[in-house]
Design an enzyme around this catalytic site. Structure first.
Site, PDB file in Angstrom:
ATOM      1  N   SER A  26      -0.815   2.443   6.186  1.00 12.03           N
ATOM      2  CA  SER A  26      -0.418   3.627   5.431  1.00 12.03           C
ATOM      3  C   SER A  26      -1.404   3.879   4.281  1.00 12.03           C
ATOM      4  O   SER A  26      -2.586   4.100   4.531  1.00 12.03           O
ATOM      5  CB  SER A  26       1.024   3.445   4.947  1.00 12.03           C
ATOM      6  N   ASP A  51       5.079   5.928 -13.041  1.00 14.77           N
ATOM      7  CA  ASP A  51       4.457   7.055 -13.751  1.00 14.77           C
ATOM      8  C   ASP A  51       3.128   7.428 -13.099  1.00 14.77           C
ATOM      9  O   ASP A  51       2.849   8.605 -12.866  1.00 14.77           O
ATOM     10  CB  ASP A  51       4.246   6.717 -15.229  1.00 14.77           C
ATOM     11  N   HIS A  56       6.964   3.520  11.486  1.00 16.83           N
ATOM     12  CA  HIS A  56       5.763   3.550  10.640  1.00 16.83           C
ATOM     13  C   HIS A  56       5.353   2.135  10.216  1.00 16.83           C
ATOM     14  O   HIS A  56       4.193   1.840  10.054  1.00 16.83           O
ATOM     15  CB  HIS A  56       6.068   4.419   9.413  1.00 16.83           C
TER      16      HIS A  56
END
Length: 312
Positions: A138, A234, A293
């Site tokens: 990924s 963040d 996946h």
């Protein structure tokens, strides 16, 4: 997505996780709390590398080592049992690495593929692990692709696991995951089991998959008596658009490349194949039946067999 052996192993590992706890090796000093790395180098020309946390399994130095790169929200322990098995089966050195802002690696405001590639360009020669076989799942697969395109001399061959250099519609849930994780406030007095139960309940409103919630929960850790996320949410939130896309490239990587796809996954579509072959002209496509996946977690034996065949 069903929870596989690696996810269960991560859950066992995460339940005992406490900072400080860093990877092995000289690039992984101890920190009393989540380390923060300085932002990009002055002038903004090249991202400044951060000292990644890693684990290196020993093997024959004469053959290219295997280097595993995890996906978004993952960490190096995702590949623990596979790394050990392949080290035994192939006799090669095997490196597992935490990407910046993940696992035990430092936090940084920069979360681009260019920065993640730079981290490896710094680490791999330092450890004497080039050229290597890069195996990325990924997000880690895209980091591996970019590194192979930028510095082909460092990459003997490439394996990209269920990802392509084209944006996938299947990854559109990730912004919701990040937003849900950021919105959770865990009381100071919560126990580990209480914190996990609270977080699971909050996430269940957004994420139906139990195994996906369990996977995200492996990022819940205790720091100075408080529970917090060890992924830098963040930075992920700010750069998610970059992570879900691949930076446009003109160069090609002419080494052997394997795109290993999950039979039940929609991350790599037939429409992606032309761009894969443009950038990676020697690309082979292989599908693992009944895998989601998380190919390596769902079907570890098939995954390892595909890796061994590609190395032969």
């Amino acid at each position: 997505v069903r929870a596989g052996k690696e996810i269960r192993e991560m859950l066992r590992w995460a339940s005992a996780w406490r900072l400080p706890h860093r990877g092995l090796g000289p690039s992984s000093p101890s920190f009393s709390r989540v380390p923060v790395a300085p932002s990009s180098s002055q002038g903004g020309t090249e991202p400044r590398p951060v000292p990644l946390s890693y684990r290196l399994l020993d093997g024959e130095a004469t053959r290219p080592p295997l280097v595993f790169l995890h996906g978004l929200f993952g960490c190096k322990t995702n590949f623990n049992s596979i790394a050990k098995a392949l080290a035994q089966q192939t006799g090669r050195r095997v490196l597992t690495v935490d990407a910046r802002n993940h696992g035990d690696s430092p936090h940084s405001p920069d979360m681009s593929y260019e920065a993640m590639s730079q981290d490896l360009q710094d680490l791999l020669p330092q450890l004497g692990l080039v050229p290597c076989v890069l195996i990325g799942h990924s997000m880690g697969g895209r980091t591996a692709m970019l590194l192979a395109l930028q510095r082909p001399e460092l990459v003997e061959r490439l394996i990209a696991v269920d990802i392509s250099p084209v944006e996938s519609p299947s990854s559109l849930n990730f912004p919701n995951y990040v937003a849900a994780m950021r919105a959770i406030d865990i009381p100071d007095e919560a126990s580990l089991s209480g914190a996990r139960k609270l977080v699971d309940e909050k996430l269940s409103c957004v994420i139906q998959s139990i195994s996906m919630r369990q996977f995200l929960l492996t990022n819940l850790v205790e720091v100075d008596g408080r529970f917090m996320w060890r992924v830098n949410l963040d930075a992920l939130a700010q750069h998610l658009d970059k992570i879900l896309n691949f930076p446009p490239r003109r160069e090609t990587y002419s080494g052997p490349s394997l795109f290993l796809l999950g039979g039940n996954s929609q991350f790599v579509l037939p429409s992606h194949h032309p761009e894969i072959r443009r950038l990676f002209p020697r690309a082979q496509m292989q599908t693992v039946p009944n895998a989601s996946h998380w190919v390596h977690s769902d079907c570890p034996q098939d995954f390892m067999a595909a890796v061994r065949d590609f190395l032969a």
